[in-house]
Design a protein around this motif. Structure first.
Motif, PDB file in Angstrom:
ATOM      1  N   ARG A  45       0.857  -1.182   0.000  1.00  0.00           N
ATOM      2  CA  ARG A  45       0.000   0.000   0.000  1.00  0.00           C
ATOM      3  C   ARG A  45       0.892   1.230   0.000  1.00  0.00           C
ATOM      4  N   LEU A  46       0.500   2.225  -0.772  1.00  0.00           N
ATOM      5  CA  LEU A  46       1.266   3.462  -0.831  1.00  0.00           C
ATOM      6  C   LEU A  46       1.297   4.125   0.542  1.00  0.00           C
ATOM      7  N   HIS A  47       2.482   4.542   0.970  1.00  0.00           N
ATOM      8  CA  HIS A  47       2.605   5.312   2.208  1.00  0.00           C
ATOM      9  C   HIS A  47       3.871   6.141   2.140  1.00  0.00           C
ATOM     10  N   TRP A  48       4.079   6.948   3.167  1.00  0.00           N
ATOM     11  CA  TRP A  48       5.289   7.759   3.251  1.00  0.00           C
ATOM     12  C   TRP A  48       6.032   7.385   4.533  1.00  0.00           C
ATOM     13  N   ASP A  49       7.358   7.278   4.447  1.00  0.00           N
ATOM     14  CA  ASP A  49       8.183   6.925   5.597  1.00  0.00           C
ATOM     15  C   ASP A  49       8.932   8.160   6.077  1.00  0.00           C
ATOM     16  N   LEU A  50       8.765   8.479   7.336  1.00  0.00           N
ATOM     17  CA  LEU A  50       9.518   9.568   7.967  1.00  0.00           C
ATOM     18  C   LEU A  50      10.635   8.955   8.790  1.00  0.00           C
ATOM     19  N   ARG A  51      11.871   9.433   8.571  1.00  0.00           N
ATOM     20  CA  ARG A  51      13.025   8.906   9.297  1.00  0.00           C
ATOM     21  C   ARG A  51      13.819  10.071   9.888  1.00  0.00           C
ATOM     22  N   LEU A  52      14.127   9.948  11.174  1.00  0.00           N
ATOM     23  CA  LEU A  52      14.862  10.968  11.909  1.00  0.00           C
ATOM     24  C   LEU A  52      16.139  10.358  12.477  1.00  0.00           C
ATOM     25  N   GLU A  53      17.266  10.966  12.172  1.00  0.00           N
ATOM     26  CA  GLU A  53      18.555  10.479  12.692  1.00  0.00           C
ATOM     27  C   GLU A  53      18.574  10.615  14.215  1.00  0.00           C
ATOM     28  N   ARG A  54      18.945   9.511  14.896  1.00  0.00           N
ATOM     29  CA  ARG A  54      18.999   9.519  16.358  1.00  0.00           C
ATOM     30  C   ARG A  54      19.938   8.425  16.830  1.00  0.00           C
ATOM     31  N   ASP A  55      20.992   8.801  17.487  1.00  0.00           N
ATOM     32  CA  ASP A  55      21.925   7.855  18.120  1.00  0.00           C
ATOM     33  C   ASP A  55      22.451   6.809  17.131  1.00  0.00           C
ATOM     34  N   GLY A  56      22.858   7.261  15.958  1.00  0.00           N
ATOM     35  CA  GLY A  56      23.516   6.373  15.002  1.00  0.00           C
ATOM     36  C   GLY A  56      22.610   5.603  14.080  1.00  0.00           C
ATOM     37  N   VAL A  57      21.282   5.790  14.193  1.00  0.00           N
ATOM     38  CA  VAL A  57      20.329   5.119  13.308  1.00  0.00           C
ATOM     39  C   VAL A  57      19.266   6.128  12.890  1.00  0.00           C
ATOM     40  N   LEU A  58      18.359   5.684  12.034  1.00  0.00           N
ATOM     41  CA  LEU A  58      17.212   6.495  11.633  1.00  0.00           C
ATOM     42  C   LEU A  58      15.960   5.931  12.300  1.00  0.00           C
ATOM     43  N   ALA A  59      15.444   6.637  13.314  1.00  0.00           N
ATOM     44  CA  ALA A  59      14.156   6.259  13.892  1.00  0.00           C
ATOM     45  C   ALA A  59      13.098   6.448  12.806  1.00  0.00           C
ATOM     46  N   SER A  60      12.169   5.489  12.668  1.00  0.00           N
ATOM     47  CA  SER A  60      11.314   5.452  11.480  1.00  0.00           C
ATOM     48  C   SER A  60       9.844   5.257  11.824  1.00  0.00           C
ATOM     49  N   TRP A  61       9.001   5.954  11.044  1.00  0.00           N
ATOM     50  CA  TRP A  61       7.555   5.822  11.131  1.00  0.00           C
ATOM     51  C   TRP A  61       6.984   5.733   9.716  1.00  0.00           C
ATOM     52  N   ALA A  62       6.041   4.819   9.494  1.00  0.00           N
ATOM     53  CA  ALA A  62       5.313   4.725   8.229  1.00  0.00           C
ATOM     54  C   ALA A  62       4.009   5.498   8.378  1.00  0.00           C
ATOM     55  N   ILE A  63       3.745   6.422   7.436  1.00  0.00           N
ATOM     56  CA  ILE A  63       2.603   7.330   7.557  1.00  0.00           C
ATOM     57  C   ILE A  63       1.717   7.152   6.324  1.00  0.00           C
ATOM     58  N   PRO A  64       0.598   6.415   6.451  1.00  0.00           N
ATOM     59  CA  PRO A  64      -0.216   6.077   5.267  1.00  0.00           C
ATOM     60  C   PRO A  64      -0.719   7.287   4.491  1.00  0.00           C
ATOM     61  N   LYS A  65      -1.094   8.361   5.179  1.00  0.00           N
ATOM     62  CA  LYS A  65      -1.651   9.528   4.486  1.00  0.00           C
ATOM     63  C   LYS A  65      -0.651  10.671   4.353  1.00  0.00           C
TER      64      LYS A  65
END
Length: 332
Positions: A45-65
């Motif tokens: 399903r189409l969605h958008w992924d938001l990634r924020l750099e934090r402590d050596g990785v990218l914290a990630s959230w999938a946002i459908p809309k």
């Protein structure tokens, strides 16, 4: 707790089968905790992924809309596994059958400032090349998260969808010599029309402005519900097939919060293909990279008026007749 923040990420991916970065276990890189990326992900399903750099990785959230531009709605944000920092520049096609299979494109990237970061709430100010804003991600009951815009909606500077006009090709007698630099389509001889979709409604406009209501083509009204409520602007031709109007879609100019006019034709077409727009009165037209001779030959055999040649690196220039696009008559 995992000894390595990327253990879950690695467990879901086979480095031999995915183009995604899969770093070997080891010390995490040190950064400035200030990089963000938003990726348009055409997975199941189409969605958008938001990634924020934090402590050596990218914290990630999938946002459908997608990221909300207005502070009124809260959008669901599904907290996913941490990703490696290298993912901030990743674009590509993840093979079908693999985790997250589908097209991944960067919608925007930039820097952010942290106002608050806890296990249940993240407040940041993002500044990208396409949008900026102050946002909070917060955990609700259970595992669900939501994302909310905290500042007023931005002035996008974009013209209203109803003011857009189709991009037009130049007339040429022959196909371009460097065919590998072009994608080719059929000119079906219909009525050129942009379809602006919002709140489940569709409004058409052509080269001369808004088109009449859909009284003569009532079946096309159902197009407004094909994207699950996401706003969009599409380009295509309305053609008659056996007395039935069909909207043949060949381009996508806007999608959700994203203006795609500056995205190259090849990527816009890949995005359009992944939307899989097929219905009783609309469908996506085929396109053929580098194969102009075959397209022109088939156009002649089927009595179509012309072949269209569009440079793969072409932006979309509304209301402009541009040499990026060519129309080559099929002839006799």
């Amino acid at each position: 707790m995992s000894a390595d923040k990327l253990d879950v990420y690695r467990s879901k991916r086979d480095a031999a089968r995915t183009p995604e970065p899969v770093p070997a276990p080891g010390p995490l890189p040190e950064g400035n905790d200030d990089t963000f990326v938003i990726q348009e992900h055409h997975a199941r399903r189409l969605h958008w992924d938001l990634r924020l750099e934090r402590d050596g990785v990218l914290a990630s959230w999938a946002i459908p809309k997608g990221i909300p531009l207005n502070p009124k709605p809260n959008h669901l944000a599904v907290h996913t596994e941490d990703h490696p920092l290298e993912y901030a520049t990743f674009e590509g096609e993840i093979a079908k059958g693999e985790y997250g299979g589908g097209l991944m494109l960067i919608w925007d990237r930039g820097t952010y400032e942290t106002e608050k970061w806890t296990d249940r709430e993240v407040k940041v100010v993002m500044r990208g090349s396409r949008f900026s804003g102050r946002y909070v991600l917060f955990q609700t009951d259970g595992k669900n998260w939501m994302i909310h815009r905290m500042d007023p909606p931005p002035e996008t500077g974009l013209p209203p969808a109803a003011d857009l006009r189709p991009m037009l090709p130049e007339e040429r007698k022959r196909l371009p010599r460097d065919q590998e630099a072009y994608g080719f389509e059929f000119d079906l001889g219909g009525t050129r029309a942009l379809a602006a979709i919002e709140n489940g409604q569709v409004r058409f406009s052509g080269t001369d402005g808004p088109m009449p209501a859909l009284d003569d083509h009532p079946g096309l009204g159902g197009l407004g519900k094909t994207l699950g409520g996401l706003p969009a602007v599409l380009d295509g031709q309305i053609v008659e097939v056996g007395g039935t109007p069909i909207y043949m879609i060949s381009d996508v100019l806007r999608l959700n919060i994203g203006d795609l006019l500056d995205r190259v034709y090849q990527d816009r077409r890949r995005t359009l293909d992944h939307l899989d727009l097929r219905g009783p009165h609309w469908q996506t037209t085929p396109w053929f990279p580098g194969d102009g001779k075959a397209v022109l030959k088939v156009a002649k055999e089927r009595g179509l008026p012309a072949a269209l040649a569009k440079r793969l690196d072409s932006p979309y220039l509304p209301g402009t007749r541009s040499p990026y696009w060519m129309r080559v008559p099929a002839g006799d």
